[in-house]
Enzyme design. Sequence first.
Site, mmCIF file in Angstrom:
data_model
loop_
_atom_site.group_PDB
_atom_site.id
_atom_site.type_symbol
_atom_site.label_atom_id
_atom_site.label_comp_id
_atom_site.label_asym_id
_atom_site.label_seq_id
_atom_site.Cartn_x
_atom_site.Cartn_y
_atom_site.Cartn_z
ATOM 1 N N HIS A 143 -1.279 -2.250 -7.127
ATOM 2 C CA HIS A 143 -1.946 -1.939 -5.856
ATOM 3 C C HIS A 143 -3.456 -1.958 -6.028
ATOM 4 C CE1 HIS A 143 -3.153 1.113 -2.625
ATOM 5 N NE2 HIS A 143 -2.967 -0.048 -2.048
ATOM 6 N N SER A 187 0.818 -1.212 0.000
ATOM 7 C CA SER A 187 0.000 0.000 0.000
ATOM 8 C C SER A 187 0.851 1.262 0.000
ATOM 9 C CB SER A 187 -0.864 0.073 1.255
ATOM 10 O OG SER A 187 -1.456 -1.135 1.551
ATOM 11 N N GLU A 193 -3.740 0.512 -9.081
ATOM 12 C CA GLU A 193 -2.609 1.366 -9.443
ATOM 13 C C GLU A 193 -1.470 0.451 -9.907
ATOM 14 O OE1 GLU A 193 -3.140 5.062 -6.306
ATOM 15 O OE2 GLU A 193 -2.049 3.328 -5.623
ATOM 16 N N ASN A 210 -3.510 6.600 -1.800
ATOM 17 C CA ASN A 210 -3.180 6.645 -0.367
ATOM 18 C C ASN A 210 -2.406 7.909 -0.020
ATOM 19 O OD1 ASN A 210 -4.472 4.306 0.213
ATOM 20 N ND2 ASN A 210 -2.655 3.022 0.238
HETATM 21 P P1 NAI Z 1 -3.668 -10.369 5.507
HETATM 22 O O1 NAI Z 1 -3.010 -10.407 6.822
HETATM 23 O O2 NAI Z 1 -5.144 -10.551 5.417
HETATM 24 O O3 NAI Z 1 -3.000 -11.452 4.551
HETATM 25 C C1 NAI Z 1 -1.631 -11.660 4.431
HETATM 26 C C2 NAI Z 1 -1.394 -13.129 4.128
HETATM 27 O O4 NAI Z 1 -0.028 -13.288 3.778
HETATM 28 C C3 NAI Z 1 -1.661 -14.050 5.332
HETATM 29 O O5 NAI Z 1 -2.520 -15.101 4.930
HETATM 30 C C4 NAI Z 1 -0.279 -14.574 5.704
HETATM 31 O O6 NAI Z 1 -0.288 -15.903 6.207
HETATM 32 C C5 NAI Z 1 0.431 -14.501 4.362
HETATM 33 N N1 NAI Z 1 1.899 -14.464 4.447
HETATM 34 C C6 NAI Z 1 2.662 -13.754 5.298
HETATM 35 N N2 NAI Z 1 3.974 -13.988 5.020
HETATM 36 C C7 NAI Z 1 4.009 -14.851 3.982
HETATM 37 C C8 NAI Z 1 5.048 -15.456 3.235
HETATM 38 N N3 NAI Z 1 6.324 -15.214 3.517
HETATM 39 N N4 NAI Z 1 4.723 -16.280 2.212
HETATM 40 C C9 NAI Z 1 3.426 -16.520 1.916
HETATM 41 N N5 NAI Z 1 2.407 -15.973 2.580
HETATM 42 C C10 NAI Z 1 2.685 -15.149 3.608
HETATM 43 O O7 NAI Z 1 -3.209 -8.980 4.855
HETATM 44 P P2 NAI Z 1 -3.934 -8.113 3.712
HETATM 45 O O8 NAI Z 1 -4.822 -7.104 4.355
HETATM 46 O O9 NAI Z 1 -4.469 -9.017 2.678
HETATM 47 O O10 NAI Z 1 -2.696 -7.293 3.139
HETATM 48 C C11 NAI Z 1 -1.714 -7.909 2.322
HETATM 49 C C12 NAI Z 1 -0.948 -6.833 1.581
HETATM 50 O O11 NAI Z 1 -1.856 -6.038 0.815
HETATM 51 C C13 NAI Z 1 -0.174 -5.862 2.460
HETATM 52 O O12 NAI Z 1 1.012 -5.495 1.805
HETATM 53 C C14 NAI Z 1 -1.138 -4.665 2.557
HETATM 54 O O13 NAI Z 1 -0.489 -3.452 2.822
HETATM 55 C C15 NAI Z 1 -1.724 -4.659 1.158
HETATM 56 N N6 NAI Z 1 -3.015 -4.001 1.024
HETATM 57 C C16 NAI Z 1 -3.994 -4.183 1.980
HETATM 58 C C17 NAI Z 1 -5.225 -3.540 1.834
HETATM 59 C C18 NAI Z 1 -6.305 -3.740 2.844
HETATM 60 O O14 NAI Z 1 -7.331 -3.008 2.783
HETATM 61 N N7 NAI Z 1 -6.177 -4.669 3.750
HETATM 62 C C19 NAI Z 1 -5.504 -2.667 0.677
HETATM 63 C C20 NAI Z 1 -4.433 -2.608 -0.296
HETATM 64 C C21 NAI Z 1 -3.239 -3.226 -0.094
#
Ligand code: NAI
Length: 391
Positions: free
Chosen positions: A143, A122, A155, A199
């Site tokens: 993104h 993000s 994006e 953002n």
């Molecule tokens: P989340 O916590 O729901 O999911 C992350 C997943 O990645 C988890 O299932 C975790 O087990 C897995 N994970 C962690 N390390 C890993 C690895 N080394 N190898 C494989 N899997 C791994 O997080 P979320 O909210 O989906 O965010 C993920 C990314 O997306 C972050 O970079 C966040 O900044 C970005 N993002 C999030 C938004 C949101 O509204 N939550 C919006 C836009 C971007």
Amino acid sequence: MADIKNIVTLGVGLMGEGIAQVALMAGYNVTLVDIKDELVNKAYAGIEAGVKKSEEKGKLGEGVTAADVIARCKKSTDLASAVKDADMVIEAIVEKMGPKKEVCKIAMDNGPSHIIFASNTSFMSITEIGKDCGAPDRVCGMHFFNPVALMACIEVIKGEGTSDDTFNTAMDVAKNLPVLRGKRYIAPVLKDKPGFIVNRLNAPGNIYISWVLDKAAEKGIPWDQIDADVGKLAAMPPCVLMDYVGIDTLVHIMNYSAELLSPDFKPGKVLIEMVEKGTLGRKTGQGFYDWSKGRPQPDMSVKAGLFDVNVLFAISLNEGCRLLEEGVASGFKIIDDANMAGMNTPGPFGAGKRNFAEWSELLEKLVAETGKEYLKPCELMKSGGFVKMRK
Ligand code: NAI
């Protein structure tokens, strides 16, 4: 340009699951990768349910069944083997630089020589994520906005090392991904700066909001009077919205922006104390308001006269002008459209064309009162020069 058929979605939590679903619906072969079987299985089940719902609503296209779509989905907990025949990885793991760099290198070391690595970070630097992987030319940003299947904006970000070929391929893939409401909107981000377009545009408003909260606390003004200042101008008034997002999430974003953009982003006393007390909003049942009986209905009858919505518009216009000055976006229409597609709210330039002089004065006064130099109007805003720039 690389022909993309096989995509690995890495990290299938909230975002990765949504990304995998739309990639499958676009016709790609998708492998879900996470660290544990149960996480991959949970995402798979969520995708299956989502695709079936789309089938019921007739959104899968002529003659395509949910079973056809799901048949293209594989599962894995081993990134190195999952990337062997992948053309692209879309990464959505934890928002931490170390792990993102690590998985980028694993993908490049084990994938075919044309594999592209796209990060869904993000806020973080795409250039840094790709710096040590051996092929920064094949690393870019993609993104997405939450929820992926419903929010139109993606994006696509060019890091310092990203090749035109990689960027154009990612743009093409993004354009292919369906959205269940309206039409996909792809925003090209031409310079790799923290927060990209949407953002970044919205982050500095938090400096003002946090300052208003501290002022209100000092004067003993109740939160619903701050919300009453905004009234019906917003779909959710600010204190309800902060509770909804989560005070801890907001504080995290502000600390992060403080690190990457300016110390002026550091959260104020009220927000820090709320995190310390664990009154984090909706998720804990108590934040600015009590959420135990559902969404609060603040009493809007008395205004504090403290929160000026025009200041928020002015801050956003200023940040939009900075994005133009820095060359992050090639024109103001892209910034406005991306904000609408990513946040469902109009960008600042429409009203800004008429109000830039008055809003610049508002910001000068605000800086004098708060000492937050980051909010100083930039030259492009003060001069209104953006009006004559390319749309
Ligand atoms: P989340 O916590 O729901 O999911 C992350 C997943 O990645 C988890 O299932 C975790 O087990 C897995 N994970 C962690 N390390 C890993 C690895 N080394 N190898 C494989 N899997 C791994 O997080 P979320 O909210 O989906 O965010 C993920 C990314 O997306 C972050 O970079 C966040 O900044 C970005 N993002 C999030 C938004 C949101 O509204 N939550 C919006 C836009 C971007």
